[in-house]
Design a protein around this motif. Structure first.
Motif, PDB file in Angstrom:
ATOM      1  N   THR A 112       1.984  34.693  -0.179  1.00  0.00           N
ATOM      2  CA  THR A 112       1.409  34.374   1.125  1.00  0.00           C
ATOM      3  C   THR A 112       2.422  33.650   2.007  1.00  0.00           C
ATOM      4  O   THR A 112       2.571  33.953   3.195  1.00  0.00           O
ATOM      5  CB  THR A 112       0.149  33.511   0.959  1.00  0.00           C
ATOM      6  N   TRP A 113       3.125  32.677   1.423  1.00  0.00           N
ATOM      7  CA  TRP A 113       4.130  31.927   2.183  1.00  0.00           C
ATOM      8  C   TRP A 113       5.219  32.863   2.693  1.00  0.00           C
ATOM      9  O   TRP A 113       5.608  32.802   3.867  1.00  0.00           O
ATOM     10  CB  TRP A 113       4.738  30.838   1.311  1.00  0.00           C
ATOM     11  N   THR A 114       5.698  33.744   1.829  1.00  0.00           N
ATOM     12  CA  THR A 114       6.769  34.677   2.205  1.00  0.00           C
ATOM     13  C   THR A 114       6.280  35.633   3.291  1.00  0.00           C
ATOM     14  O   THR A 114       7.005  35.920   4.260  1.00  0.00           O
ATOM     15  CB  THR A 114       7.239  35.463   0.974  1.00  0.00           C
ATOM     16  N   ALA A 115       5.055  36.124   3.145  1.00  0.00           N
ATOM     17  CA  ALA A 115       4.507  37.047   4.139  1.00  0.00           C
ATOM     18  C   ALA A 115       4.345  36.362   5.494  1.00  0.00           C
ATOM     19  O   ALA A 115       4.639  36.955   6.540  1.00  0.00           O
ATOM     20  CB  ALA A 115       3.163  37.592   3.659  1.00  0.00           C
ATOM     21  N   THR A 169      -4.746  31.384   8.192  1.00  0.00           N
ATOM     22  CA  THR A 169      -5.561  30.322   8.789  1.00  0.00           C
ATOM     23  C   THR A 169      -5.418  30.338  10.317  1.00  0.00           C
ATOM     24  O   THR A 169      -4.517  30.992  10.872  1.00  0.00           O
ATOM     25  CB  THR A 169      -5.230  28.916   8.272  1.00  0.00           C
ATOM     26  N   SER A 170      -6.295  29.603  10.984  1.00  0.00           N
ATOM     27  CA  SER A 170      -6.276  29.566  12.449  1.00  0.00           C
ATOM     28  C   SER A 170      -5.224  28.602  12.999  1.00  0.00           C
ATOM     29  O   SER A 170      -4.963  28.589  14.200  1.00  0.00           O
ATOM     30  CB  SER A 170      -7.657  29.159  12.975  1.00  0.00           C
ATOM     31  N   ASP A 171      -4.630  27.775  12.145  1.00  0.00           N
ATOM     32  CA  ASP A 171      -3.559  26.856  12.568  1.00  0.00           C
ATOM     33  C   ASP A 171      -2.388  27.006  11.596  1.00  0.00           C
ATOM     34  O   ASP A 171      -2.040  26.093  10.853  1.00  0.00           O
ATOM     35  CB  ASP A 171      -4.073  25.415  12.574  1.00  0.00           C
ATOM     36  N   PRO A 172      -1.752  28.167  11.581  1.00  0.00           N
ATOM     37  CA  PRO A 172      -0.774  28.484  10.538  1.00  0.00           C
ATOM     38  C   PRO A 172       0.473  27.610  10.547  1.00  0.00           C
ATOM     39  O   PRO A 172       1.046  27.352   9.486  1.00  0.00           O
ATOM     40  CB  PRO A 172      -0.431  29.948  10.821  1.00  0.00           C
ATOM     41  N   VAL A 173       0.900  27.172  11.719  1.00  0.00           N
ATOM     42  CA  VAL A 173       2.117  26.355  11.774  1.00  0.00           C
ATOM     43  C   VAL A 173       1.918  25.068  10.969  1.00  0.00           C
ATOM     44  O   VAL A 173       2.809  24.621  10.244  1.00  0.00           O
ATOM     45  CB  VAL A 173       2.507  26.048  13.228  1.00  0.00           C
ATOM     46  N   GLU A 178       5.942  23.445   5.440  1.00  0.00           N
ATOM     47  CA  GLU A 178       6.678  22.908   4.294  1.00  0.00           C
ATOM     48  C   GLU A 178       7.429  24.059   3.657  1.00  0.00           C
ATOM     49  O   GLU A 178       7.156  25.231   3.926  1.00  0.00           O
ATOM     50  CB  GLU A 178       5.721  22.267   3.285  1.00  0.00           C
ATOM     51  N   ASP A 179       8.417  23.735   2.805  1.00  0.00           N
ATOM     52  CA  ASP A 179       9.166  24.822   2.190  1.00  0.00           C
ATOM     53  C   ASP A 179       8.324  25.524   1.130  1.00  0.00           C
ATOM     54  O   ASP A 179       7.240  25.071   0.752  1.00  0.00           O
ATOM     55  CB  ASP A 179      10.498  24.329   1.614  1.00  0.00           C
ATOM     56  N   ARG A 180       8.823  26.641   0.657  1.00  0.00           N
ATOM     57  CA  ARG A 180       8.037  27.482  -0.248  1.00  0.00           C
ATOM     58  C   ARG A 180       7.625  26.744  -1.512  1.00  0.00           C
ATOM     59  O   ARG A 180       6.462  26.820  -1.938  1.00  0.00           O
ATOM     60  CB  ARG A 180       8.834  28.733  -0.614  1.00  0.00           C
ATOM     61  N   ASP A 181       8.541  26.028  -2.133  1.00  0.00           N
ATOM     62  CA  ASP A 181       8.216  25.336  -3.385  1.00  0.00           C
ATOM     63  C   ASP A 181       7.132  24.290  -3.183  1.00  0.00           C
ATOM     64  O   ASP A 181       6.225  24.156  -4.010  1.00  0.00           O
ATOM     65  CB  ASP A 181       9.468  24.684  -3.966  1.00  0.00           C
ATOM     66  N   ALA A 182       7.218  23.542  -2.091  1.00  0.00           N
ATOM     67  CA  ALA A 182       6.216  22.512  -1.826  1.00  0.00           C
ATOM     68  C   ALA A 182       4.856  23.142  -1.545  1.00  0.00           C
ATOM     69  O   ALA A 182       3.817  22.645  -2.000  1.00  0.00           O
ATOM     70  CB  ALA A 182       6.653  21.637  -0.653  1.00  0.00           C
ATOM     71  N   TYR A 183       4.845  24.235  -0.788  1.00  0.00           N
ATOM     72  CA  TYR A 183       3.586  24.921  -0.494  1.00  0.00           C
ATOM     73  C   TYR A 183       2.938  25.440  -1.772  1.00  0.00           C
ATOM     74  O   TYR A 183       1.734  25.244  -1.999  1.00  0.00           O
ATOM     75  CB  TYR A 183       3.843  26.068   0.478  1.00  0.00           C
ATOM     76  N   VAL A 184       3.728  26.084  -2.608  1.00  0.00           N
ATOM     77  CA  VAL A 184       3.199  26.630  -3.865  1.00  0.00           C
ATOM     78  C   VAL A 184       2.682  25.514  -4.756  1.00  0.00           C
ATOM     79  O   VAL A 184       1.594  25.610  -5.336  1.00  0.00           O
ATOM     80  CB  VAL A 184       4.273  27.470  -4.582  1.00  0.00           C
ATOM     81  N   ALA A 185       3.442  24.435  -4.875  1.00  0.00           N
ATOM     82  CA  ALA A 185       3.008  23.324  -5.729  1.00  0.00           C
ATOM     83  C   ALA A 185       1.698  22.732  -5.243  1.00  0.00           C
ATOM     84  O   ALA A 185       0.827  22.380  -6.052  1.00  0.00           O
ATOM     85  CB  ALA A 185       4.098  22.251  -5.763  1.00  0.00           C
TER      86      ALA A 185
END
Length: 236
Positions: A112-115, A169-173, A178-185
């Motif tokens: 999802t983060w990458t997309a 989401t409606s507020d994606p920014v 956060e970076d990918r690792d932080a988002y995934v964690a």
């Protein structure tokens, strides 16, 4: 007043003694207990049920037939036949697969983060909604702030596609800030926790956010393999 779920951690106990063990662990937090610690004390629950609907545990492969697994649901009256062998409402920590749902969420969140990043790179940089709300300098941002936020090309494109809005989401920014690792964690940490946890040493802990989720995961990970972990629905 409402219903909420708690994860109850118990010493080793067999199927015949499980409900009694849960009752003993929950009893200090009963609304109507007579030996109240102090006059202003207020309990947490009025009645409870073994129930894991919506927050089932995965069973470690090879242990699907273990009789210690909890597969009944007092709230819905579901019997063992209503659950696949790979899922349960609780059981010994050592035969619950806590890593499988975390790994699945890590893959999903990473994708999802990458997309989102690939999609967002097609548009000018956008700002989160709170930027426009703060500029309004009023308790209620109002239509102007909403309009300015939604006027951004990235936000317009996401709002134009319900599937994208659901995914990003409606507020994606703000959501992906956060970076990918932080988002995934962050997403992985939220997979297992229920809104409350009854720890092995008898503490009723409620909360949300990163600190609570880290505590919840650390508690379950540290339990002995024969400790029981059960999802319980209580009425508060």
């Amino acid at each position: 007043m409402g219903k909420q779920r708690i994860t109850v951690c118990l010493p080793p106990v067999g199927p015949d003694g499980l409900k009694q063990a849960i009752g003993r662990a929950m009893s200090p937090f009963w609304y109507d207990r007579e030996d109240r610690p102090h006059p202003d004390w207020v309990g947490e629950w009025s009645h409870w049920f073994v129930s894991g609907a919506g927050c089932l545990f995965d069973v470690l492969p090879g242990h699907e037939d273990d009789p210690r697994l909890v597969r009944y649901d007092d709230w819905t009256d579901d019997g063992p036949g209503d659950l696949p062998p790979s899922r349960c409402h609780g059981g010994p920590r050592g035969i619950l697969d806590l890593d499988a749902p975390r790994a699945a969420e890590a893959r999903r969140a990473g994708d999802t983060w990458t997309a989102y990043r690939a999609f967002a790179d097609r548009f000018p940089p956008a700002l989160p909604f709170h930027h426009f709300a703060e500029r309004a300098r009023t308790p209620e941002p109002g239509e102007a702030a909403v309009a300015a936020f939604r006027a951004q090309p990235l936000i317009r494109a996401i709002e134009a596609d319900p599937a994208l809005e659901e995914r990003f989401t409606s507020d994606p920014v703000l959501h992906f800030d956060e970076d990918r690792d932080a988002y995934v964690a962050r997403r992985v940490a939220a997979v297992l926790p229920t809104p409350a946890l009854l720890t092995p040493d008898g503490r009723w802990v409620e909360g949300g956010g990163p600190d609570y989720e880290r505590m919840f995961n650390a508690c379950l990970d540290a339990l002995p393999g024969d400790a029981m972990v059960v999802r319980v629905l209580y009425h508060a």
